[in-house]
Design a protein around this motif. Sequence first.
Motif, mmCIF file in Angstrom:
data_model
loop_
_atom_site.group_PDB
_atom_site.id
_atom_site.type_symbol
_atom_site.label_atom_id
_atom_site.label_comp_id
_atom_site.label_asym_id
_atom_site.label_seq_id
_atom_site.Cartn_x
_atom_site.Cartn_y
_atom_site.Cartn_z
ATOM 1 N N UNK A 12 -48.194 -2.938 -30.858
ATOM 2 C CA UNK A 12 -46.971 -3.603 -31.324
ATOM 3 C C UNK A 12 -46.747 -4.958 -30.670
ATOM 4 N N UNK A 13 -47.500 -5.283 -29.608
ATOM 5 C CA UNK A 13 -47.213 -6.526 -28.894
ATOM 6 C C UNK A 13 -48.430 -7.399 -28.639
ATOM 7 N N UNK A 14 -49.615 -6.903 -28.903
ATOM 8 C CA UNK A 14 -50.800 -7.659 -28.550
ATOM 9 C C UNK A 14 -51.167 -7.431 -27.088
ATOM 10 N N UNK A 15 -52.132 -8.194 -26.616
ATOM 11 C CA UNK A 15 -52.675 -8.006 -25.261
ATOM 12 C C UNK A 15 -51.908 -8.864 -24.270
ATOM 13 N N UNK A 16 -50.918 -8.275 -23.607
ATOM 14 C CA UNK A 16 -50.102 -8.983 -22.620
ATOM 15 C C UNK A 16 -50.586 -8.601 -21.225
ATOM 16 N N UNK A 17 -51.104 -9.567 -20.506
ATOM 17 C CA UNK A 17 -51.704 -9.289 -19.217
ATOM 18 C C UNK A 17 -50.756 -9.471 -18.043
ATOM 19 N N UNK A 18 -51.191 -9.034 -16.898
ATOM 20 C CA UNK A 18 -50.582 -9.222 -15.583
ATOM 21 C C UNK A 18 -49.359 -8.351 -15.312
ATOM 22 N N UNK A 19 -48.677 -7.839 -16.324
ATOM 23 C CA UNK A 19 -47.503 -7.005 -16.060
ATOM 24 C C UNK A 19 -47.935 -5.720 -15.355
ATOM 25 N N UNK A 20 -48.935 -5.052 -15.905
ATOM 26 C CA UNK A 20 -49.411 -3.813 -15.316
ATOM 27 C C UNK A 20 -50.144 -4.004 -14.009
ATOM 28 N N UNK A 21 -50.594 -5.215 -13.727
ATOM 29 C CA UNK A 21 -51.289 -5.486 -12.473
ATOM 30 C C UNK A 21 -50.311 -5.823 -11.353
ATOM 31 N N UNK A 22 -49.342 -6.698 -11.643
ATOM 32 C CA UNK A 22 -48.493 -7.240 -10.595
ATOM 33 C C UNK A 22 -47.274 -6.377 -10.282
ATOM 34 N N UNK A 23 -46.625 -5.822 -11.310
ATOM 35 C CA UNK A 23 -45.379 -5.095 -11.066
ATOM 36 C C UNK A 23 -45.565 -3.936 -10.090
#
Length: 342
Positions: free
Chosen positions: A260-271
């Motif tokens: 539903x949103x495409x490939x959004x990076x860094x959220x799952x890595x940094x948070x």
Amino acid sequence: MPTTPLAVGLALVLLVSLACGVALGATGMGWGHVLRLMWAGLSGGSLAPDDAAAYTIVWEIRFPRVVLAAVVGAGLAAVGVAVQALVRNALADPFVLGISSGAAVGANAVILFGALASLGVWALSLSAFLSALVATLVVYVVARSPLGLSPLRLVLTGTALAYGFQAVTTVMVFGAERGEAARAAMMWLLGSLGGATWPKVPLAAVTVLAGWLWLRLRAGSLDALSMGDETAAALGVPPDRLRRELFVVTAAVTGTVVAVSGAIGFVGLMVPHLVRMLVGASHARVLAVAPFAGAVLLVWADVLSRMLLAPTELPVGVITAALGVPAFLLLMRRGGLALTGR
């Protein structure tokens, strides 16, 4: 830092962020006007005749978009915690298993060539989700060995297949006619919430909620797994079975939000890292806070993507990368990242 006050505080910040996300945009609106329109949509109240256009912007375009941003951000943050426990590597994120790259193949088949066009607005999400499931199955089959599902094999297999899926996607983009379709494909590959609608919210929300609840119930087992397979087994946690279950949950949530949103990076890595700095390494504490932090982050990243070059919209993945890269490097410089696990 105490977990409960932090989680409650972030929940309140999220509510304010949702309201800000609806009010802010290329078309400016007063706060009072926006709140009245939101309440009219929630309560089914009547509207003045001259409010029709503004109501459409608020209720049909911006409101589902900020809600979906919150759901996707929460899902990516929760799955980031799960993946880092799954592969026992602090550099892992929801896309390390190649699932998002696999989803991109299906999404681009719709965007560039009109596959599954008969499904209408559901074509893109369904195609991306199905191709994510296929990618998940391929990674699982290839990574599995007679000795079980090891973290190293998962990382290596996911990384290798991700490059393969990316190559297929690149060939599809270059093979398609240039124009708006290619631009839409690039927007999706970099992450975009521009296609958010109310029908897309319930499935994503239910999947993220179910995945988060399962992870919360297994928080103690995740603590044991993070200390190594031998320690986990000694504590009564079967590491191979837990890793398989984690793999399924991670794939389901990642495939759903990427669809539903495409490939959004860094959220799952940094948070997850930022939350651990505040509440410690306990998975119960991290999972109580990380989804709220991820939701707030992505809501504001989406606001920036809409406003920085208004009326042109940037991919939200560009914003998360612009925020994530400096934060990542700063954490490394200060020793806040354990590169080989916690």
